[in-house]
Design an enzyme around this catalytic site. Structure first.
Site, PDB file in Angstrom:
ATOM      1  N   ASP A  25       0.903  -1.300  -0.043  1.00 17.05           N
ATOM      2  CA  ASP A  25       0.099  -0.101   0.049  1.00 17.05           C
ATOM      3  C   ASP A  25       1.047   1.396   0.064  1.00 17.05           C
ATOM      4  O   ASP A  25       1.984   1.482   0.393  1.00 17.05           O
ATOM      5  CB  ASP A  25      -0.899   0.179   1.164  1.00 17.05           C
ATOM      6  N   ASP A  86       7.834   4.757  -1.277  1.00 14.75           N
ATOM      7  CA  ASP A  86       7.407   4.102   0.240  1.00 14.75           C
ATOM      8  C   ASP A  86       6.096   3.159  -0.268  1.00 14.75           C
ATOM      9  O   ASP A  86       4.954   3.610  -0.125  1.00 14.75           O
ATOM     10  CB  ASP A  86       7.063   5.114   1.063  1.00 14.75           C
ATOM     11  N   GLU A 120      -0.154  -1.235   5.490  1.00 14.30           N
ATOM     12  CA  GLU A 120       1.084  -0.781   6.505  1.00 14.30           C
ATOM     13  C   GLU A 120       0.893   0.665   7.227  1.00 14.30           C
ATOM     14  O   GLU A 120       0.978   1.100   8.095  1.00 14.30           O
ATOM     15  CB  GLU A 120       2.393  -0.685   5.858  1.00 14.30           C
ATOM     16  N   GLU A 121       0.477   1.579   5.924  1.00 17.56           N
ATOM     17  CA  GLU A 121       0.210   2.947   6.277  1.00 17.56           C
ATOM     18  C   GLU A 121      -1.067   3.464   7.269  1.00 17.56           C
ATOM     19  O   GLU A 121      -1.216   4.380   7.785  1.00 17.56           O
ATOM     20  CB  GLU A 121       0.049   3.854   4.970  1.00 17.56           C
ATOM     21  N   ASP A 143      11.958  -1.019   4.097  1.00 22.37           N
ATOM     22  CA  ASP A 143      11.008   0.122   4.061  1.00 22.37           C
ATOM     23  C   ASP A 143      11.799   1.387   4.624  1.00 22.37           C
ATOM     24  O   ASP A 143      11.115   2.198   5.230  1.00 22.37           O
ATOM     25  CB  ASP A 143       9.907  -0.260   4.714  1.00 22.37           C
ATOM     26  N   HIS A 326       5.559  10.268   1.627  1.00 20.25           N
ATOM     27  CA  HIS A 326       4.027  10.969   1.804  1.00 20.25           C
ATOM     28  C   HIS A 326       4.004  12.006   1.495  1.00 20.25           C
ATOM     29  O   HIS A 326       3.227  12.982   1.644  1.00 20.25           O
ATOM     30  CB  HIS A 326       3.856  10.849   3.395  1.00 20.25           C
TER      31      HIS A 326
HETATM   32 ZN   LIG Z   1       6.627   2.398   4.371  1.00 20.65          ZN
END
Ligand SMILES: [Zn+2]
Length: 361
Positions: A25, A86, A120-121, A143, A326
Site C-alpha cells: 500500500d 514508500d 502498513e500505512e 522500508d 508521503h
Molecule cells: Zn513504508
C-alpha cells in the site's frame, strides 16, 4: 491479502529461515493513482523539476540527502501524485534479490521467504500475518530511507481516554446556583494542563511526547482521547504521570462534576526489547562488508516490524532508498536501492553460516 513466496535453500547447511518483507500500500497524504514516474539520470546537483507548471522541484535545500546523490539516478513522480517509493523501492529490491538468487544458484543460502503486506500505512497489515505458518526465524522489512539506515527501535505507544461528566442541560442564563457543571470546560482545562514541553512539535530525537487527538462533547459527558509515545519505559512512566497529574488537578477543582475516569491502553512496544542482537549485528556486518557505514535508527513511530517482532518474528528495518515520503516530492535513489540490494544479498550469505535457533517459537 498477504503475498508470500519462498526460494529453496541451495546450501547443505542447516541455517535459520530468513524472510524479507515490503508493503504494497502507499500513503494516504497524496494520490497513488496514475503515477507517471520520471527517471532523472546522473544527477549533477541543483533542481530536479518534478512539474514545471506547479513549480514542483526537489533540490538539496528542500531535500538534504540529495546533496550526497551526485551521479545517482533519481526517480520522481510528475506532480499531483505520490511516487509510491514508500514502499515500492522495498518491493523492487526484494524482487531483484529473488531474480539474482535464481540467476546465481552457486550462491549458498538457506531457505529464504518473502512477503508483501497490505495496510502498513494504516498500521493493520502485519497483524494479519500468520507468523507460525509463514515459518521464518528472522525477518527484515525493506522500508527505510537513506544509505546505511538500520532501524532497530520504535516507540513504546499508549493511548489514554479521559472522561469528564457534568450536567450541561441547564439554561445558561440560570446556571448560577444550579447543578450546572461544564464537562467541556473540564476537558479543555485538562488539555491545557498537559505539559507544553512534551508536545510533538517540541520533541525530537529520543524524546517522547503526549498528544490529544480529540475532544468530543456529548451532553453531560466530554471524552478526551490522546496518545503517549516514548522510547524507554522510564520516560513512558513519567509521561503517564504527567497525564494523571493534569487529570487529578481538574478533578480537584470545584466543578460539581459527577464523574471522572482516566484509562490507559497499550498500543505497541519498542521492538528493541525483543530483537536478538544477532539479527541487527548481521545486518550491520553485511553493510560493512559492502563498504556501507551502518546507521542505527530509532523510528519515531511504529513499524510493521515492531508488530511482527512482538508476534514472535524479530524484524528490524533496512534502508531501501526512499525519500520525502508521503508527499508529491517523494523520490527514489536508484544507487541507494542498489546498495540496499547488495546488503540483502550479503546478509543472506552471512545467515547461511549461522546456527538454527535452539528455542522453537
Ligand atoms: Zn513504508
Amino acid at each position: 491479502a498477504i503475498v508470500t513466496g519462498e526460494i529453496p535453500a541451495t546450501s547443505a547447511n542447516a541455517s535459520p529461515v530468513v524472510a524479507f518483507l515490503a508493503h504494497m500500500d502507499t500513503a494516504l497524504e497524496a494520490s497513488g493513482k496514475d503515477v507517471k514516474p520520471q527517471v532523472h539520470k546522473n544527477y549533477q546537483g541543483g533542481d530536479i523539476v518534478i512539474n514545471a507548471e506547479k513549480k514542483l522541484v526537489i533540490n538539496p535545500a528542500n531535500s538534504a540527502q540529495l546533496a550526497r546523490a551526485r551521479g545517482h539516478d533519481i526517480i520522481t513522480a510528475s506532480g499531483g501524485t505520490l511516487l509510491g517509493a514508500d514502499d515500492k523501492t522495498g518491493v523492487a529490491v526484494i524482487m531483484t534479490m529473488v531474480q539474482y538468487l535464481y540467476d546465481h544458484p552457486e550462491l549458498e543460502h538457506g531457505l529464504i521467504k518473502v512477503a508483501f503486506t497490505p495496510d502498513e500505512e494504516v498500521g493493520t497489515g502485519a497483524e494479519k500475518m500468520d507468523v507460525a505458518a509463514f515459518g521464518a526465524d528472522y525477518a527484515y522489512t525493506l522500508d527505510g530511507s537513506d544509505l546505511g539506515q538500520l532501524t532497530d527501535e520504535t516507540f513504546n505507544a499508549k493511548a489514554f481516554t479521559a472522561v469528564f461528566k457534568g450536567l450541561r442541560a441547564v439554561h445558561p442564563g440560570e446556571a448560577m446556583n444550579s447543578a450546572f457543571a461544564d464537562n467541556l470546560l473540564m476537558a479543555s482545562d485538562f488539555h491545557t494542563l498537559l505539559p507544553r514541553q512534551s508536545r510533538p512539535e517540541n520533541t525530537a530525537g529520543r524524546r517522547g511526547f503526549i498528544l490529544v487527538d480529540s475532544i468530543v462533547t456529548n451532553g453531560d459527558e466530554s471524552t478526551v482521547k490522546g496518545i503517549i509515545r516514548a522510547f524507554t519505559d522510564e520516560e513512558m512512566q513519567g509521561l503517564v504521570n504527567e497525564v494523571t497529574r493534569a487529570f487529578n488537578t481538574v478533578k480537584a477543582m470545584n466543578y460539581k462534576g459527577t464523574g471522572f475516569e482516566l484509562t490507559f491502553e497499550d498500543q505497541y512496544k519498542n521492538m528493541k526489547t525483543v530483537l536478538p542482537a544477532q539479527v541487527v549485528n548481521l545486518a550491520e556486518m553485511a553493510m560493512r562488508q559492502e563498504d556501507i557505514t551502518p546507521n542505527r535508527m530509532a523510528a519515531r513511530g511504529g513499524t510493521d516490524g515492531s508488530t511482527l517482532s512482538f508476534m514472535g518474528l524479530p524484524t528490524p528495518d533496512i534502508f531501501a532508498g526512499q525519500y520525502n515520503l508521503h508527499s508529491e516530492r517523494e523520490y527514489a535513489d536508484v544507487d541507494v536501492m542498489e546498495a540496499s540490494l547488495r546488503t540483502v544479498i550479503r546478509l543472506i550469505t552471512l545467515w547461511n553460516l549461522q546456527p538454527v535457533p535452539q528455542t522453537e517459537k
